[in-house]
Design an enzyme around this catalytic site. Sequence first.
Site, PDB file in Angstrom:
ATOM      1  CG  ASP A   1      -7.010 -13.306  13.707  1.00  0.00           C
ATOM      2  OD1 ASP A   1      -7.697 -12.636  12.917  1.00  0.00           O
ATOM      3  OD2 ASP A   1      -5.939 -13.831  13.387  1.00  0.00           O
TER       4      ASP A   1
ATOM      5  CG  ASP B   1      -9.765 -15.100  10.229  1.00  0.00           C
ATOM      6  OD1 ASP B   1      -9.640 -16.314  10.518  1.00  0.00           O
ATOM      7  OD2 ASP B   1      -8.792 -14.348  10.066  1.00  0.00           O
TER       8      ASP B   1
ATOM      9  CG  ASP C   1      -5.928 -14.515   8.424  1.00  0.00           C
ATOM     10  OD1 ASP C   1      -6.086 -13.880   9.482  1.00  0.00           O
ATOM     11  OD2 ASP C   1      -5.728 -15.734   8.402  1.00  0.00           O
TER      12      ASP C   1
ATOM     13  CG  ASP D   1      -2.022 -13.599  11.013  1.00  0.00           C
ATOM     14  OD1 ASP D   1      -2.896 -13.133  11.766  1.00  0.00           O
ATOM     15  OD2 ASP D   1      -2.152 -14.683  10.410  1.00  0.00           O
TER      16      ASP D   1
END
Length: 259
Positions: A65, A68, A86, A90
């Site tokens: 992740d 990104d 994002d 999360d």
Amino acid sequence: MLNALRPFFARLLRPVGEALARTPITPNMITAIGTVGVAVGALWLFPTGHLFAGTLVCWGFAMFDMLDGLLARMKGTTGAWGAFLDSTLDRIGDAAVFGGLAIYLARDHQPVLACVSLFCLVAGSMVSYARAKAEGIGVRADVGVAERSERLLLVLVVAGLTGLGVPFVLAIGLWLLAAGSTVTFVQRVLVVRKAVGPGAPVQPAAGEPAAAGPPGGTTPRGPGNGAAGRSGSGNGVPGAGPAAAVRDPGDNGARKDKA
């Protein structure tokens, strides 16, 4: 605290990012895949007692992740939507990790620790919310002893060690996380309290109507109520509209650091 290691991880992952930049894969795909991987690993492996395997899966997808933002900068696709997606996803990953541990602890007849795990989930969300709300009124509140990176690292380390048979570390880690998240939340509240004070007016978000004036329909005239005030946010600064109050001074359109 772990933000100081971001340049190291950026250099470490750069070759992978460069390879991905030559493919149709987008940063938002990376974000979604990372979140789904963490959620599946945590909610499938943790509740069944496979803590070490679950830790490896969650850690692997959490590292994935991190690509990104790097990929977004390489492709020139940084923007507010990516930052929002994002940060939002999360929260889902965090909920899966602590929720999976809570289910495992409840099934293992440890109700107190299960509740502590859920408290860590709620407290961590409040830490992130406090930062987001502070930035919404133009205050930086990224302080604290337990930001998201520290919380995720600690919980995965203690879960993995528990899976290897090390006793008591999960309990110690969860209690430390509960205390650290609470302290961080209080720290951020105090930063905002110091920056704006209890009597400071709230800036309206873009598209929201301004607050109503005093009873009687008469609005006192002052430095912020003339033509310059109407073109701004009503605080006497010409042209300072709601966007100026909302925008984070350090926001250049890229994905923000984890809260």
